[in-house]
Design a protein around this motif. Sequence first.
Motif, mmCIF file in Angstrom:
data_model
loop_
_atom_site.group_PDB
_atom_site.id
_atom_site.type_symbol
_atom_site.label_atom_id
_atom_site.label_comp_id
_atom_site.label_asym_id
_atom_site.label_seq_id
_atom_site.Cartn_x
_atom_site.Cartn_y
_atom_site.Cartn_z
ATOM 1 N N TYR A 201 3.473 -26.108 14.612
ATOM 2 C CA TYR A 201 4.084 -25.421 15.767
ATOM 3 C C TYR A 201 5.532 -25.037 15.480
ATOM 4 O O TYR A 201 6.314 -25.837 14.968
ATOM 5 C CB TYR A 201 4.027 -26.335 16.993
ATOM 6 C CG TYR A 201 4.732 -25.769 18.194
ATOM 7 C CD1 TYR A 201 4.165 -24.740 18.945
ATOM 8 C CD2 TYR A 201 5.972 -26.269 18.594
ATOM 9 C CE1 TYR A 201 4.811 -24.225 20.054
ATOM 10 C CE2 TYR A 201 6.626 -25.761 19.705
ATOM 11 C CZ TYR A 201 6.046 -24.734 20.431
ATOM 12 O OH TYR A 201 6.684 -24.219 21.525
ATOM 13 N N LYS A 203 8.871 -23.835 17.361
ATOM 14 C CA LYS A 203 9.444 -23.757 18.706
ATOM 15 C C LYS A 203 10.302 -22.506 18.900
ATOM 16 O O LYS A 203 10.539 -22.089 20.038
ATOM 17 C CB LYS A 203 10.262 -25.003 19.004
ATOM 18 C CG LYS A 203 11.437 -25.230 18.061
ATOM 19 C CD LYS A 203 12.181 -26.518 18.424
ATOM 20 C CE LYS A 203 13.358 -26.757 17.481
ATOM 21 N NZ LYS A 203 14.080 -28.014 17.824
ATOM 22 N N ARG A 334 0.879 -25.886 23.030
ATOM 23 C CA ARG A 334 1.656 -25.558 21.822
ATOM 24 C C ARG A 334 0.753 -25.132 20.658
ATOM 25 O O ARG A 334 0.996 -25.468 19.515
ATOM 26 C CB ARG A 334 2.542 -26.735 21.403
ATOM 27 C CG ARG A 334 3.455 -27.259 22.491
ATOM 28 C CD ARG A 334 4.631 -28.034 21.944
ATOM 29 N NE ARG A 334 4.248 -28.967 20.879
ATOM 30 C CZ ARG A 334 5.130 -29.614 20.115
ATOM 31 N NH1 ARG A 334 6.423 -29.407 20.292
ATOM 32 N NH2 ARG A 334 4.719 -30.442 19.182
#
Length: 496
Positions: A201, A203, A334
Amino acid sequence: MAWNSNLRWRLPITCLVLQLITVVLFGVFVRYDVQADPSWWLEKKTKNLSSDLENEFYYRYPSFQDVHAMVFVGFGFLMTFLQRYGFSAVGFNFLLVAFGIQWALLTQGWFRFFAKGRILLGVENIIEADFCVASTCVAFGAVLGKVSPIQLLIMTFFQVILFTVNEFILLSLIEAKDAGGSMTIHTFGAYFGLTVTWILYRKNLEQSKQRQSSVYHSDLFAMIGTLFLWVYWPSFNSASSAHGDTQHRAALNTYLSLAASVLTTVAVSSVVHKKGKLDMVYIQNATLAGGVGMGTAAEMMVTSYGALIVGFFCGIFSTLGFVYLTPFLESRLRIQDTCGIHNLHGIPGIIGGIVGAVTAAYSSPDVYRLPGIVHSSGFGSYKMEEMKKMQGRSQIFGLLLSLAMALVGGIIVGLILKLPFWGQAADENCFEDSVYWEIHEEVNTVYIPEDLTRKNPSLVPAVPLVLPSPSASICPVPPTPPVSLATPIPSAALVH
């Protein structure tokens, strides 16, 4: 985080080491099987075969060609929808498939085609290897634009091993049926890729959000991939089936399911838009969901209208997934699914696994005829009801096994790929070809038509000179007086 994306030494060393390893392993383990070996003439004589056309090559190679085109052209161009990532979509797909088929021939050979210390290589092996790397192409769609080619090679290396183990347990030990790979290829590949992208993931991916969209020509290229996949999918689901009615039925069922998914995709795509317009993203992907959903039950007696029903629901759920589920997965869980593989492969793959289990559990001698059900499903003619229930349970166990292998394997591989020295791009540089490719910018040239009259005065058209007659009065035309801003202009003049 600032990462070094220069691959000048890392990528060449990785490619060459992997290729040298496969060369050595092929030299030690791989030999031609009897149908590709010069001893075929003896085999033909021993089995009293009248023609070389009895060789398995002539039965299987047309299906192999179709599957091969799907893997290289179909999946490659399907992922060219990103406006600045076309080179990487096609080029990296080419790279991982070229390595993956070599590695799959070895891993699948050790599990399924191993005899007397050797892997016997024939046309069936290369079909199965293409099935294996199709799963890696599915997983590639989830991480598209966010990983380096080195990460893709490492992911392919581990995924091929996991795929082979999962396939062996599911088909050989549990004895589930999965002709077109709804469970082994699509469900496993989708949830493996989703788990990897969840671990990786980013961000700050919003910094490159502008490049995540498509443009007119990139969507058109992606539609080429869709059409390749759509046209050849009946071969994909029937390529490994037994000759005769089983393979014939698998192609027909897939054909019908695909057709139904197109209509429902178009219908739902129009309904969810406020002005009733179509979205090319849904048309590129959800129209293929019928082929995924028919994978497990393709060779079963689902009937023609049953195949249409499967495609009907796959098209609906896949399209709704793109509309509602993809934003939810990214915002709440996510999971940054670039290509929406959860909607094209994950959801329809689960549907396909359930359809296969229900069809197997409710199979009937009235539909198959007694010899047919024994031949198609492997049921003995005794204790038929118990055998049908066992087969239904095997199908469900196979689906759960594929999900478990994908999730656990995805976490492990994702953690390996998360290490910072694989040459991955920074968040703000994702979905950009120029990070890994030499890009030659387009030069806009303006075409100025050539004036031919300068080279050849004879091309100047002759204009007759008209002189006024002596009686005509020559008076200069008085100039038009300027219009004062204060002078009102009639409304009639404004209309004209």
